[in-house]
Every structure is written in C-alpha cells, then in structure tokens.
Write an enzyme that holds these catalytic residues in place. Structure first.
Site, PDB file in Angstrom:
ATOM      1  N   CYS A 240      13.831  25.263   1.211  1.00 51.12           N
ATOM      2  CA  CYS A 240      12.821  25.904   0.359  1.00 51.12           C
ATOM      3  C   CYS A 240      11.931  24.816  -0.268  1.00 51.12           C
ATOM      4  CB  CYS A 240      13.475  26.708  -0.750  1.00 51.12           C
ATOM      5  SG  CYS A 240      14.845  27.752  -0.217  1.00 51.12           S
TER       6      CYS A 240
ATOM      7  N   LYS B 281       0.842  -1.201   0.000  1.00 51.37           N
ATOM      8  CA  LYS B 281       0.000   0.000   0.000  1.00 51.37           C
ATOM      9  C   LYS B 281       0.874   1.247   0.000  1.00 51.37           C
ATOM     10  CE  LYS B 281      -0.700  -0.446   4.996  1.00 51.37           C
ATOM     11  NZ  LYS B 281      -1.366   0.357   5.988  1.00 51.37           N
TER      12      LYS B 281
ATOM     13  N   ARG C 191     -10.012  -0.325  15.127  1.00 54.63           N
ATOM     14  CA  ARG C 191     -10.043   0.373  13.832  1.00 54.63           C
ATOM     15  C   ARG C 191     -11.133  -0.211  12.939  1.00 54.63           C
ATOM     16  NH1 ARG C 191      -4.357   1.155  10.621  1.00 54.63           N
ATOM     17  NH2 ARG C 191      -4.622  -1.080  10.182  1.00 54.63           N
TER      18      ARG C 191
ATOM     19  N   ASP D 191      11.828  23.679  -3.336  1.00 56.65           N
ATOM     20  CA  ASP D 191      12.473  22.786  -4.311  1.00 56.65           C
ATOM     21  C   ASP D 191      13.980  22.648  -4.124  1.00 56.65           C
ATOM     22  OD1 ASP D 191       9.896  23.126  -5.793  1.00 56.65           O
ATOM     23  OD2 ASP D 191      10.730  25.127  -6.057  1.00 56.65           O
TER      24      ASP D 191
ATOM     25  N   ARG E 197       1.288 -10.766   6.935  1.00 57.14           N
ATOM     26  CA  ARG E 197       1.162  -9.534   6.148  1.00 57.14           C
ATOM     27  C   ARG E 197       2.424  -8.708   6.392  1.00 57.14           C
ATOM     28  NH1 ARG E 197      -3.498  -9.719   8.991  1.00 57.14           N
ATOM     29  NH2 ARG E 197      -2.950  -7.797  10.086  1.00 57.14           N
TER      30      ARG E 197
ATOM     31  N   HIS F 143      -5.596  -7.474  13.203  1.00 59.41           N
ATOM     32  CA  HIS F 143      -4.365  -6.665  13.147  1.00 59.41           C
ATOM     33  C   HIS F 143      -3.926  -6.313  14.561  1.00 59.41           C
ATOM     34  CE1 HIS F 143      -1.370  -4.252  11.234  1.00 59.41           C
ATOM     35  NE2 HIS F 143      -1.856  -3.092  11.629  1.00 59.41           N
TER      36      HIS F 143
ATOM     37  N   TYR G 258      15.494  31.890   2.827  1.00 57.84           N
ATOM     38  CA  TYR G 258      14.371  32.684   3.340  1.00 57.84           C
ATOM     39  C   TYR G 258      14.570  33.032   4.810  1.00 57.84           C
ATOM     40  CZ  TYR G 258      11.670  31.535  -0.855  1.00 57.84           C
ATOM     41  OH  TYR G 258      11.230  31.402  -2.151  1.00 57.84           O
TER      42      TYR G 258
HETATM   43  N1  PMH Z   1      -1.745  -5.377   7.935  1.00 56.31           N
HETATM   44  C1  PMH Z   1      -2.448  -4.249   8.091  1.00 56.31           C
HETATM   45  C2  PMH Z   1      -3.930  -4.342   8.245  1.00 56.31           C
HETATM   46  C3  PMH Z   1      -1.785  -3.016   8.135  1.00 56.31           C
HETATM   47  O1  PMH Z   1      -2.511  -1.907   8.309  1.00 56.31           O
HETATM   48  C4  PMH Z   1      -0.380  -2.985   8.020  1.00 56.31           C
HETATM   49  C5  PMH Z   1       0.408  -1.715   8.118  1.00 56.31           C
HETATM   50  C6  PMH Z   1       0.314  -4.189   7.847  1.00 56.31           C
HETATM   51  C7  PMH Z   1      -0.407  -5.380   7.814  1.00 56.31           C
HETATM   52  C8  PMH Z   1       1.815  -4.265   7.727  1.00 56.31           C
HETATM   53  O2  PMH Z   1       2.406  -3.905   8.933  1.00 56.31           O
HETATM   54  P1  PMH Z   1       3.994  -3.711   9.076  1.00 56.31           P
HETATM   55  O3  PMH Z   1       4.358  -2.649   8.102  1.00 56.31           O
HETATM   56  O4  PMH Z   1       4.195  -3.275  10.488  1.00 56.31           O
HETATM   57  O5  PMH Z   1       4.609  -5.021   8.749  1.00 56.31           O
HETATM   58  N2  PMH Z   1      -0.334  -0.564   8.379  1.00 56.31           N
HETATM   59  C9  PMH Z   1       0.158   0.593   8.842  1.00 56.31           C
HETATM   60  C10 PMH Z   1      -0.674   1.656   9.171  1.00 56.31           C
HETATM   61  O6  PMH Z   1      -1.965   1.635   9.048  1.00 56.31           O
HETATM   62  N3  PMH Z   1       0.028   2.644   9.676  1.00 56.31           N
HETATM   63  O7  PMH Z   1       1.307   2.277   9.678  1.00 56.31           O
HETATM   64  C11 PMH Z   1       1.406   0.997   9.166  1.00 56.31           C
END
Ligand code: PMH
Length: 388
Positions: free
Chosen positions: A315, A41, A137, A317, A223, A167, A269
C-alpha cells in the site's frame, strides 16, 4: 537512539564509516597524484548529501560534485566550504549566484559563456570545460567547438578555467574497449585546448568503474560515486574489484500489528492473497510513497533473522508480511541489511526490480529519515547522529 528527531518506526541507517573506508580504499588504489571528488548528487545517491560530503572530505576527498546548482547551494548553506562542481547545465542567468557561492560550473557552449559573461561582469566564475567523447549527453565534441570556446574565453575576463573533463559511457563493462576510444578522444581535444593556452589544475575522466579499470589514464581527479557508497558499478565489475567495498545503506522498519488468521482470509487491496489456517500476519509501516514500490510485493523482509515474505499488495504507507511465528509488536524488521546469516542487499532489490543498484537508495523517499552511524573517538562506542 538519543537525539532522535523522527516519530515513525521506519528509517534508513547510513554507515559513515563505510563511506570513509571506501574513499580511503580508492585513494590508496589510485596514484598519489590523483585526488578524489566525492559525487553527492541526488542527496548523496539517497544516503544524505551533507553527512556523506562531510565524511568524504574528512576521509581525504578534496572536491565535491552535484548535478544541479540547488544541491551545491544546499551544501554551502550547511557550512561546507570545500570546492563543489555542478555536473549539469546551469542556466547562465545563475552564473553570478554560483560565483557568489564559490561554486564551479560545467561549461561547453559559447552562447552560455556570452550570456554568463554579461551577468558576471567583473565577478570571476570557476569553470570546468566538458568534453563529450561518446556519452552523447553534454560537452564539446570537435576541435572547431573548442576553438570557438577558446576565442570566446579570450574576450572575457569573467572565467577561470580550472578543469577539463569527460564522462565514460561503458566503463562498467570490463570487456568493452570503448573506454579506450573515449580516453584517446579526450586526450586529443584536451591537448588542443592546452596548446591554445589553457592549463587547468584538474583533468578528470573516471567514474567509479573507470577509476578501477584504467587508474593510470583518468587524469588527476576521480569522480567517485556509486562505489563510495560501497556498491559495485555493475555485476561484471564485481569480479575485477581490487579491494573490498563496504555498503553504507540499510533500511529498517518494525512490526506494528500482529494477528493470527483463519483459513482463506484476504490481505490488502484487491484481496490477492488469502491466508492459511493459523498464519501469523504482521503489518509493516513503509509503502510505495516511501519508495518501497508495489513491484516489490513478492519480496521479503527479515524478522528475527528469518525471512518473512510480503503478502498482498504493498500500500502507500504499509504492507503485510507472513511471519515465521507469533512475534512482539515493535520487533525490528530489515528490508535492506543483515540479520544473522540472512542478508538482503541493494543488489538483490535491484535485481528483483530489473534495474541497477544506483536506483534503489535514490528511490527511498525523503519521508524515510536517514540515521547516520559512525564510531566516535572512544573505540567501540557507536555514536548515532541524526541529520535529515
Ligand atoms: N561523473 C558524472 C558526470 C556522473 O554523471 C556520475 C554519475 C559520476 C561521475 C559518478 O559515477 P559513478 O556513480 O558510476 O561512480 N552519474 C549517473 C547518472 O547520470 N546516472 O547514473 C549515474
């Protein structure tokens, strides 16, 4: 740099071999029955989702995960055919778009199922049920919610329940027993769902930290996010990390202007910095619009293996540095990475900004091209491929 497709002297280099090594190390660490879902993601945590996904799959990952449906469709458009799970809530009106693209959605609401079913008709959608065991969440929390979902699923033929997951909230805190409480809660609700006829192929609990801490209690899929990119989920996790992680992200620019200053000349600046007699000042073409935010105005870069402190305000850029000596225009500078015995890590930048390492590659904006490096078939020959 052949087949170069960008025209600025600032770029991020992403080491795909590091990604491969990290995926392989996790696969080796968890049991043979546990597969890897590569979390790509937010453009692969800023590294480049398509290239990272392809590399992770080649390294043995079987599933991909993203936060939103748009990210999943972008992977499909890039030709990726592996299964993809959307971790976030997708508006039910888009259930058919997901099904058509063979994308798996996260589900935890009865109303969502009803609305999606009316759109899907006979089209089958792959879903994973999310259980909230303490993150607060997304997900169902109680047995009566699970019961409602089961009853709803029984009345519709539009859904295939392929997975259950939860999670962790505190997996990156090694001394914190909350992870066990979450696992117990998950196992209880998952058993209830199974007793009521659901038999998912995938059961998954572990993020990077959870997979390291409790590799035997994280189901049959991990994950894998932050540590696939070679970063530790937290400072505390570093001391229990059982194998080496290889950081994949580096950030480079170059000096585009060099000048010798007189005493007391103002820089940038607000004229907050004044030079000393004979100081060499260099201009670097990356700024806060690229994610190198103004709060980094007291950081430094590496030039020819030496530290060059940022002077004056960053700045939009560009920013200026005090050079160790006169250097050539065009000299490469390292903002994240290694030069000789000096190294600036993502963790160093995160510490400076009083934040977590996750945020750093994510905040380097799309204006900074990602240059992907991997060793080709011929041993020792570095292939450079650019994918934006
Ligand atoms: N699964 C879910 C549902 C997640 O939101 C995330 C990471 C992961 C797996 C992977 O976790 P890791 O990167 O610690 O291995 N999500 C996020 C988040 O929402 N903010 O920071 C990391």
């Amino acid at each position: 740099m052949d087949n170069q497709e960008f025209y600025r002297g600032t770029w991020a280099e992403v080491d795909l071999d590091a990604i491969e090594q990290n995926v392989k190390s996790f696969k080796k660490y968890v049991s043979n029955e546990v597969s890897v879902m590569a979390v790509v993601k937010a453009n692969g945590y800023g590294h480049g989702a398509v290239a990272v996904a392809q590399k992770a799959l080649r390294a043995g990952a079987e599933y991909l995960a993203v936060a939103i449906l748009d990210e999943a469709i972008a992977l499909r458009e890039a030709g990726i055919e592996a299964p993809i799970l959307v971790l976030g809530w997708v508006p039910p009106i888009y259930a058919e778009v997901a099904a058509r693209n063979g994308i798996t959605l996260t589900v935890f609401q009865e109303k969502w199922l009803e609305e999606a079913a009316s759109i899907l008709g006979k089209t089958l959608l792959n879903i994973h049920l999310k259980i909230d065991t303490g993150m607060g969440r997304l997900g169902i929390k109680e047995e009566d919610e699970a019961k409602q979902l089961i009853e709803c699923l029984a009345t519709h033929s539009s859904f295939y329940v392929e997975g259950f997951y939860t999670h962790f909230a505190t997996a990156d805190e090694p001394g914190n027993p909350f992870i066990e409480i979450q696992i117990d809660k998950f196992e209880k609700l998952a058993s209830f769902l199974k007793e009521n006829g659901l038999q998912p192929k995938w059961v998954h609990l572990g993020n990077s930290a959870g997979s390291i801490r409790v590799p035997k209690r994280i189901g049959n899929l991990i994950r894998l996010g932050i540590s696939m990119y070679g970063l530790s989920p937290s400072q505390e996790m570093k001391s229990i990390q059982p194998f080496k992680l290889n950081a994949a992200f580096r950030l480079y620019s170059q000096v585009v202007h060099v000048k010798k200053m007189m005493a007391g000349e103002p820089i940038s600046y607000g004229s907050t910095y004044h030079t000393s007699e004979g100081e060499w000042i260099g201009t670097i073409p990356i700024g806060y619009a690229d994610g190198w935010i103004r709060k980094l105005s007291d950081a430094y870069v590496l030039v020819n293996g030496e530290r060059a402190p940022i002077v004056g305000r960053i700045c939009m850029d560009q920013f200026m540095v005090r050079l160790p000596s006169k250097i050539e225009v065009g000299t490469k500078v390292t903002l994240i990475g290694k030069e000789g015995s000096e190294e600036i890590t993502i963790d160093d930048i995160a510490e400076r900004l009083e934040t977590i390492n996750y945020e750093i590659p994510c905040m380097i904006g799309p204006r900074v091209p990602r240059l992907f490096k991997e060793y080709g078939e011929k041993k020792g020959v570095m292939n450079t491929i650019l994918k934006k």
